[in-house]
Scaffold this motif. Structure first.
Motif, short mmCIF file in Angstrom:
data_model
loop_
_atom_site.label_atom_id
_atom_site.label_comp_id
_atom_site.label_asym_id
_atom_site.label_seq_id
_atom_site.Cartn_x
_atom_site.Cartn_y
_atom_site.Cartn_z
N VAL A 17 66.28 39.10 33.60
CA VAL A 17 65.05 39.57 32.96
C VAL A 17 65.10 41.07 32.73
O VAL A 17 64.73 41.56 31.66
CB VAL A 17 63.81 39.16 33.79
CG1 VAL A 17 62.55 39.79 33.23
CG2 VAL A 17 63.67 37.66 33.83
N SER A 18 65.58 41.83 33.71
CA SER A 18 65.63 43.28 33.57
C SER A 18 66.60 43.69 32.47
O SER A 18 66.35 44.64 31.73
CB SER A 18 66.01 43.94 34.88
OG SER A 18 67.32 43.58 35.27
N GLY A 19 67.70 42.97 32.31
CA GLY A 19 68.63 43.27 31.23
C GLY A 19 68.03 43.05 29.86
O GLY A 19 68.24 43.82 28.92
N ASN A 20 67.23 42.00 29.73
CA ASN A 20 66.58 41.71 28.46
C ASN A 20 65.44 42.68 28.15
O ASN A 20 65.08 42.85 27.00
CB ASN A 20 66.03 40.27 28.45
CG ASN A 20 67.14 39.26 28.37
OD1 ASN A 20 68.21 39.54 27.86
ND2 ASN A 20 66.89 38.08 28.89
N LYS A 21 64.88 43.31 29.18
CA LYS A 21 63.77 44.24 28.97
C LYS A 21 64.22 45.69 28.95
O LYS A 21 63.41 46.60 28.90
CB LYS A 21 62.71 44.04 30.04
CG LYS A 21 62.00 42.72 29.89
CD LYS A 21 60.71 42.72 30.64
CE LYS A 21 59.94 41.47 30.28
NZ LYS A 21 58.53 41.73 30.17
N GLY A 22 65.53 45.93 29.03
CA GLY A 22 66.05 47.30 28.96
C GLY A 22 65.85 48.10 30.23
O GLY A 22 65.78 49.32 30.20
N ARG A 23 65.78 47.44 31.36
CA ARG A 23 65.55 48.10 32.63
C ARG A 23 66.85 48.12 33.46
O ARG A 23 67.84 47.52 33.09
CB ARG A 23 64.44 47.40 33.38
CG ARG A 23 63.18 47.29 32.54
CD ARG A 23 61.96 47.61 33.32
NE ARG A 23 60.80 47.62 32.44
CZ ARG A 23 60.01 48.66 32.32
NH1 ARG A 23 60.26 49.75 32.98
NH2 ARG A 23 58.96 48.61 31.53
N ASN A 24 66.83 48.80 34.59
CA ASN A 24 67.99 48.94 35.46
C ASN A 24 68.36 47.59 36.06
O ASN A 24 67.65 47.07 36.93
CB ASN A 24 67.67 49.95 36.56
CG ASN A 24 68.84 50.24 37.45
OD1 ASN A 24 69.75 49.43 37.60
ND2 ASN A 24 68.82 51.40 38.07
N VAL A 25 69.47 47.03 35.63
CA VAL A 25 69.87 45.68 36.06
C VAL A 25 70.22 45.63 37.54
O VAL A 25 69.74 44.76 38.27
CB VAL A 25 71.06 45.16 35.19
CG1 VAL A 25 71.53 43.82 35.70
CG2 VAL A 25 70.65 45.07 33.74
N LEU A 26 71.04 46.55 38.00
CA LEU A 26 71.46 46.52 39.40
C LEU A 26 70.27 46.73 40.34
O LEU A 26 70.12 46.00 41.33
CB LEU A 26 72.53 47.58 39.67
CG LEU A 26 73.07 47.64 41.10
CD1 LEU A 26 73.73 46.33 41.48
CD2 LEU A 26 74.03 48.79 41.25
N GLY A 27 69.43 47.68 40.04
CA GLY A 27 68.27 47.95 40.88
C GLY A 27 67.33 46.76 40.97
O GLY A 27 66.86 46.40 42.06
N TRP A 28 67.03 46.14 39.82
CA TRP A 28 66.13 44.99 39.83
C TRP A 28 66.78 43.75 40.44
O TRP A 28 66.11 42.93 41.04
CB TRP A 28 65.62 44.69 38.43
CG TRP A 28 64.48 45.58 38.05
CD1 TRP A 28 64.53 46.69 37.26
CD2 TRP A 28 63.12 45.46 38.49
NE1 TRP A 28 63.29 47.26 37.17
CE2 TRP A 28 62.41 46.52 37.91
CE3 TRP A 28 62.46 44.56 39.30
CZ2 TRP A 28 61.04 46.70 38.12
CZ3 TRP A 28 61.10 44.74 39.51
CH2 TRP A 28 60.40 45.80 38.93
N THR A 29 68.09 43.60 40.31
CA THR A 29 68.78 42.47 40.94
C THR A 29 68.67 42.56 42.46
O THR A 29 68.33 41.59 43.13
CB THR A 29 70.26 42.44 40.52
OG1 THR A 29 70.34 42.31 39.10
CG2 THR A 29 71.00 41.30 41.17
N ILE A 30 68.92 43.75 42.99
CA ILE A 30 68.83 43.93 44.45
C ILE A 30 67.39 43.77 44.92
O ILE A 30 67.11 43.08 45.90
CB ILE A 30 69.40 45.31 44.84
CG1 ILE A 30 70.91 45.32 44.57
CG2 ILE A 30 69.10 45.63 46.31
CD1 ILE A 30 71.54 46.68 44.69
#
Length: 108
Positions: A17-30
């Motif tokens: 979801v964060s990748g699709n919204k242009g947000r920090n992928v690693l930070g939101w994954t963790i």
């Protein structure tokens, strides 16, 4: 065991979801892996424009394609994207950005 599966699924969903919204992928994954219910918060956040792919319409503030000359939502002419070089590193800083995406320094 079930909590570990919930953490893995939450982390994967948060990353997608964060990748699709242009947000920090690693930070939101963790973060979503540690607290899976934060995926709901991430879903509620608006998408961010991605330089070179999308930008914000100056009239209605919705995200439109980078090359668009007319906004699909408000039907106003939006013109070409405007960018200026960063005073510190020389990379392009687009009109909607307040800090340089490369060096992180404030842009006037």
């Amino acid at each position: 065991m079930q909590f570990a599966i919930l953490m893995i699924v939450g982390g994967l969903m948060g990353g997608l979801v964060s990748g699709n919204k242009g947000r920090n992928v690693l930070g939101w994954t963790i973060t979503c892996g540690m607290m899976p219910l934060l995926v709901l918060v991430l879903l509620a956040l608006p998408a961010l424009p991605k330089p070179g792919i999308s930008r914000v319409c100056p009239h209605c503030l919705r995200i439109i394609p980078w090359q668009a000359s007319i906004c699909a939502y408000c039907r106003q002419a939006v013109g070409e994207p405007v960018g200026t070089p960063c005073a510190y590193c020389g990379s392009t800083v687009w009109d909607h950005e307040r800090v340089c995406p490369k060096c992180g320094k404030p842009h006037a």
